[in-house]
Design a protein around this motif. Structure first.
Motif, PDB file in Angstrom:
ATOM      1  N   LYS A 222       0.827  -1.206   0.000  1.00 57.88           N
ATOM      2  CA  LYS A 222       0.000   0.000   0.000  1.00 57.88           C
ATOM      3  C   LYS A 222       0.865   1.261   0.000  1.00 57.88           C
ATOM      4  CE  LYS A 222      -4.390   1.108   2.180  1.00 57.88           C
ATOM      5  NZ  LYS A 222      -5.216   0.910   3.380  1.00 57.88           N
ATOM      6  N   LEU A 223       1.942   1.233   0.795  1.00 53.94           N
ATOM      7  CA  LEU A 223       2.843   2.389   0.875  1.00 53.94           C
ATOM      8  C   LEU A 223       3.544   2.585  -0.480  1.00 53.94           C
ATOM      9  CD1 LEU A 223       3.756   4.395   3.178  1.00 53.94           C
ATOM     10  CD2 LEU A 223       5.851   3.061   3.293  1.00 53.94           C
ATOM     11  N   ILE A 224       3.949   1.483  -1.105  1.00 52.80           N
ATOM     12  CA  ILE A 224       4.600   1.564  -2.421  1.00 52.80           C
ATOM     13  C   ILE A 224       3.601   2.109  -3.441  1.00 52.80           C
ATOM     14  CG2 ILE A 224       5.754   0.225  -4.245  1.00 52.80           C
ATOM     15  CD1 ILE A 224       6.612  -1.747  -1.956  1.00 52.80           C
ATOM     16  N   SER A 225       2.367   1.646  -3.333  1.00 53.24           N
ATOM     17  CA  SER A 225       1.288   2.111  -4.206  1.00 53.24           C
ATOM     18  C   SER A 225       1.103   3.627  -4.092  1.00 53.24           C
ATOM     19  CB  SER A 225      -0.002   1.399  -3.779  1.00 53.24           C
ATOM     20  OG  SER A 225      -0.842   1.199  -4.858  1.00 53.24           O
ATOM     21  N   LYS A 226       1.190   4.121  -2.861  1.00 54.29           N
ATOM     22  CA  LYS A 226       1.051   5.556  -2.588  1.00 54.29           C
ATOM     23  C   LYS A 226       2.187   6.335  -3.262  1.00 54.29           C
ATOM     24  CE  LYS A 226       0.997   8.121   1.533  1.00 54.29           C
ATOM     25  NZ  LYS A 226       1.105   8.107   3.011  1.00 54.29           N
ATOM     26  N   ALA A 227       3.395   5.768  -3.208  1.00 47.42           N
ATOM     27  CA  ALA A 227       4.554   6.418  -3.831  1.00 47.42           C
ATOM     28  C   ALA A 227       4.425   6.397  -5.362  1.00 47.42           C
ATOM     29  CB  ALA A 227       5.839   5.728  -3.390  1.00 47.42           C
ATOM     30  N   VAL A 228       3.872   5.303  -5.907  1.00 44.04           N
ATOM     31  CA  VAL A 228       3.639   5.212  -7.361  1.00 44.04           C
ATOM     32  C   VAL A 228       2.690   6.326  -7.787  1.00 44.04           C
ATOM     33  CG1 VAL A 228       2.596   3.811  -9.201  1.00 44.04           C
ATOM     34  CG2 VAL A 228       4.122   2.729  -7.539  1.00 44.04           C
ATOM     35  N   ALA A 229       1.661   6.559  -6.978  1.00 42.68           N
ATOM     36  CA  ALA A 229       0.672   7.608  -7.300  1.00 42.68           C
ATOM     37  C   ALA A 229       1.315   8.990  -7.328  1.00 42.68           C
ATOM     38  CB  ALA A 229      -0.469   7.571  -6.285  1.00 42.68           C
ATOM     39  N   LYS A 230       2.416   9.155  -6.573  1.00 41.04           N
ATOM     40  CA  LYS A 230       3.136  10.439  -6.568  1.00 41.04           C
ATOM     41  C   LYS A 230       4.253  10.467  -7.611  1.00 41.04           C
ATOM     42  CE  LYS A 230       2.213  11.851  -1.786  1.00 41.04           C
ATOM     43  NZ  LYS A 230       1.415  13.055  -2.161  1.00 41.04           N
ATOM     44  N   GLY A 231       4.336   9.415  -8.425  1.00 42.10           N
ATOM     45  CA  GLY A 231       5.322   9.381  -9.508  1.00 42.10           C
ATOM     46  C   GLY A 231       6.736   9.040  -9.079  1.00 42.10           C
ATOM     47  N   ASP A 232       6.879   8.472  -7.895  1.00 44.86           N
ATOM     48  CA  ASP A 232       8.207   8.092  -7.388  1.00 44.86           C
ATOM     49  C   ASP A 232       8.864   7.058  -8.316  1.00 44.86           C
ATOM     50  OD1 ASP A 232      10.093   7.934  -4.924  1.00 44.86           O
ATOM     51  OD2 ASP A 232       9.613   5.845  -5.378  1.00 44.86           O
ATOM     52  N   PRO A 233      10.020   7.405  -8.945  1.00 45.35           N
ATOM     53  CA  PRO A 233      10.587   6.520  -9.978  1.00 45.35           C
ATOM     54  C   PRO A 233      10.944   5.123  -9.473  1.00 45.35           C
ATOM     55  CG  PRO A 233      11.670   8.671 -10.003  1.00 45.35           C
ATOM     56  CD  PRO A 233      10.812   8.635  -8.771  1.00 45.35           C
ATOM     57  N   THR A 234      11.464   5.013  -8.248  1.00 41.58           N
ATOM     58  CA  THR A 234      11.836   3.694  -7.722  1.00 41.58           C
ATOM     59  C   THR A 234      10.584   2.838  -7.499  1.00 41.58           C
ATOM     60  OG1 THR A 234      13.788   4.680  -6.691  1.00 41.58           O
ATOM     61  CG2 THR A 234      13.117   2.518  -5.887  1.00 41.58           C
ATOM     62  N   ALA A 235       9.550   3.440  -6.938  1.00 47.10           N
ATOM     63  CA  ALA A 235       8.301   2.703  -6.701  1.00 47.10           C
ATOM     64  C   ALA A 235       7.683   2.262  -8.036  1.00 47.10           C
ATOM     65  CB  ALA A 235       7.327   3.569  -5.910  1.00 47.10           C
ATOM     66  N   VAL A 236       7.742   3.171  -9.032  1.00 44.89           N
ATOM     67  CA  VAL A 236       7.219   2.816 -10.359  1.00 44.89           C
ATOM     68  C   VAL A 236       7.996   1.623 -10.928  1.00 44.89           C
ATOM     69  CG1 VAL A 236       6.979   3.624 -12.760  1.00 44.89           C
ATOM     70  CG2 VAL A 236       6.289   5.116 -10.871  1.00 44.89           C
ATOM     71  N   GLU A 237       9.313   1.635 -10.722  1.00 46.43           N
ATOM     72  CA  GLU A 237      10.162   0.534 -11.186  1.00 46.43           C
ATOM     73  C   GLU A 237       9.746  -0.798 -10.534  1.00 46.43           C
ATOM     74  OE1 GLU A 237      14.352   2.077 -11.499  1.00 46.43           O
ATOM     75  OE2 GLU A 237      14.745   0.092 -10.632  1.00 46.43           O
ATOM     76  N   VAL A 238       9.445  -0.738  -9.239  1.00 47.39           N
ATOM     77  CA  VAL A 238       8.998  -1.944  -8.521  1.00 47.39           C
ATOM     78  C   VAL A 238       7.704  -2.471  -9.146  1.00 47.39           C
ATOM     79  CG1 VAL A 238       8.112  -2.829  -6.309  1.00 47.39           C
ATOM     80  CG2 VAL A 238      10.123  -1.339  -6.331  1.00 47.39           C
ATOM     81  N   PHE A 239       6.749  -1.591  -9.398  1.00 45.31           N
ATOM     82  CA  PHE A 239       5.471  -2.007  -9.996  1.00 45.31           C
ATOM     83  C   PHE A 239       5.676  -2.536 -11.416  1.00 45.31           C
ATOM     84  CE2 PHE A 239       1.452  -0.340  -7.720  1.00 45.31           C
ATOM     85  CZ  PHE A 239       1.893  -0.895  -6.536  1.00 45.31           C
ATOM     86  N   LYS A 240       6.578  -1.888 -12.162  1.00 48.92           N
ATOM     87  CA  LYS A 240       6.821  -2.310 -13.547  1.00 48.92           C
ATOM     88  C   LYS A 240       7.388  -3.729 -13.555  1.00 48.92           C
ATOM     89  CE  LYS A 240       8.795  -0.570 -17.890  1.00 48.92           C
ATOM     90  NZ  LYS A 240       9.803  -1.538 -18.331  1.00 48.92           N
ATOM     91  N   GLU A 241       8.411  -3.952 -12.735  1.00 49.14           N
ATOM     92  CA  GLU A 241       9.027  -5.296 -12.690  1.00 49.14           C
ATOM     93  C   GLU A 241       8.014  -6.348 -12.234  1.00 49.14           C
ATOM     94  OE1 GLU A 241      12.608  -5.163 -10.295  1.00 49.14           O
ATOM     95  OE2 GLU A 241      13.402  -3.499 -11.491  1.00 49.14           O
ATOM     96  N   THR A 242       7.229  -5.999 -11.211  1.00 42.14           N
ATOM     97  CA  THR A 242       6.244  -6.950 -10.664  1.00 42.14           C
ATOM     98  C   THR A 242       5.145  -7.230 -11.691  1.00 42.14           C
ATOM     99  OG1 THR A 242       6.633  -5.984  -8.476  1.00 42.14           O
ATOM    100  CG2 THR A 242       4.704  -7.400  -8.715  1.00 42.14           C
ATOM    101  N   GLY A 243       4.621  -6.159 -12.284  1.00 39.46           N
ATOM    102  CA  GLY A 243       3.532  -6.296 -13.264  1.00 39.46           C
ATOM    103  C   GLY A 243       3.968  -7.094 -14.481  1.00 39.46           C
ATOM    104  N   GLU A 244       5.187  -6.843 -14.939  1.00 42.38           N
ATOM    105  CA  GLU A 244       5.691  -7.582 -16.106  1.00 42.38           C
ATOM    106  C   GLU A 244       5.853  -9.059 -15.795  1.00 42.38           C
ATOM    107  OE1 GLU A 244       8.193  -4.022 -18.405  1.00 42.38           O
ATOM    108  OE2 GLU A 244       9.279  -5.613 -17.354  1.00 42.38           O
ATOM    109  N   LEU A 245       6.430  -9.345 -14.637  1.00 46.47           N
ATOM    110  CA  LEU A 245       6.640 -10.747 -14.260  1.00 46.47           C
ATOM    111  C   LEU A 245       5.290 -11.474 -14.160  1.00 46.47           C
ATOM    112  CD1 LEU A 245       9.172 -12.355 -13.758  1.00 46.47           C
ATOM    113  CD2 LEU A 245       8.951 -11.873 -11.329  1.00 46.47           C
ATOM    114  N   LEU A 246       4.292 -10.790 -13.594  1.00 53.31           N
ATOM    115  CA  LEU A 246       2.945 -11.370 -13.529  1.00 53.31           C
ATOM    116  C   LEU A 246       2.423 -11.623 -14.945  1.00 53.31           C
ATOM    117  CD1 LEU A 246       0.408 -12.216 -11.942  1.00 53.31           C
ATOM    118  CD2 LEU A 246      -0.324  -9.814 -11.966  1.00 53.31           C
TER     119      LEU A 246
END
Ligand SMILES: [Zn+2]
Length: 321
Positions: A222-246
């Motif tokens: 949830k905290l990472i999600s919040k950072a993604v919503a603020k455009g945090d590049p590292t958090a976005v990278e985490v979501f990108k890697e996770t989403g792609e692997l899924l």
């Protein structure tokens, strides 16, 4: 006289229990902490206390119950009603859940895997309604799936169909409790996403998440999600890697099972499109076009009630069979 079903979703943190009428409409429901650390006998006692409380609230007795169903994480012998092993429970080995409760309740008790009872729930009242080929993927603390093909829920030789969390994605990846390495669930799950962020922070990458943690906030999806919503590049990278692997994992699932509906559920699915857009992009290039075009990606509709109602629906099907 109205008759009832009991449906229980046994989680590592909470016992969610519901009383349902013959059309599986909720009559009563409650949550209680599982206290899994106290061991199987205490957990079983607490489940029985939940069942008794539900019946007392409705002023009925076990004579009014047709059957009870349980969703339990981990491996089990569905026929014998034994929970063989469950990852988040202390001293949990070959626990005869069905017999123990059947002796108390005096009515038939059935158990099944937690993800499969979620599928029974979504089939009856949620995103699976009217479909005959469905894969439900739950992304929570861990990663699991349940499969319905030609209208039949699949079980397999050891009731292990759908163990997508142990699909091997890397030959030498993160170690997994199953004994293998590089399993999908070690990356695509609440724990996996947190671990990916921790690795990036340890590598010296900066993130709002790191700042928030130093202010005492707990590292969660949830905290990472919040950072993604603020455009945090590292958090976005985490979501990108996770989403792609899924996406790669689901591509394999689509190629293998050819579902018309793929339902994404579990707590992490609340992250929504900021995570799943990468999954869709990957799927578009890494699954058979014919199978992919036949498959619709949906989100689960019943939230955390799916397990309870699904367990009751499952018990209803077993007792009528
Ligand atoms: Zn594994």
């Amino acid at each position: 006289m109205t008759k009832y079903y009991l449906g229980v979703d046994l989680g590592g943190t909470n016992i969610k229990a519901g009383l349902f009428d013959e059309d599986f409409q909720t009559v009563q429901k409650l949550h209680k902490p599982t206290h899994e650390e106290a061991g199987p006998t205490e957990v079983l006692n607490r489940i029985w206390a939940c069942c008794q409380q539900l019946m007392a609230q409705e002023k009925i007795t076990s004579d009014d119950i047709l059957a009870a169903g349980f969703g339990i994480p981990g491996q089990m012998d569905v026929e014998k009603g034994i929970s063989i092993f469950s990852p988040n429970f202390t001293d949990w080995k070959d626990v005869p859940v069905a017999k123990w409760l059947q002796d108390k309740l005096g009515q038939p008790v059935f158990i099944d895997n937690d993800v499969r009872v979620n599928l029974y729930g979504e089939m009856a009242f949620g995103a699976g309604r009217g479909h005959r080929n469905v894969v439900l993927v739950t992304i929570g603390t861990g990663l699991g799936a349940a499969v319905l093909i030609n209208g039949q829920v699949l079980y397999g030789a050891s009731n292990s169909v759908g163990e997508i969390g142990h699909m091997n994605m890397y030959r030498h990846g993160r170690p997994c409790a199953c004994g293998s390495t590089g399993c999908l669930g070690r990356y695509v799950s609440a724990r996996g996403i947190v671990k990916t962020m921790q690795e990036k922070l340890a590598d010296g990458q900066t993130s709002l998440v790191g700042e928030w943690m130093s202010q005492g906030q707990e590292l969660t999806t949830k905290l990472i999600s919040k950072a993604v919503a603020k455009g945090d590049p590292t958090a976005v990278e985490v979501f990108k890697e996770t989403g792609e692997l899924l996406g790669f994992g689901l591509g394999n699932v689509i190629n293998l099972f050819n579902p018309e509906t793929l339902i994404l559920g579990g707590g992490v699915s609340a992250a929504g499109e900021p995570l799943f857009k990468y999954t869709r992009e990957t799927l578009a290039h890494h699954s058979l076009p014919v199978a992919r075009e036949a498959c619709k990606l949906e989100t689960a509709q019943l939230g955390d009630e799916a397990g309870m109602v699904g367990a009751a629906v499952y018990a209803g099907q077993k007792v009528r069979a």
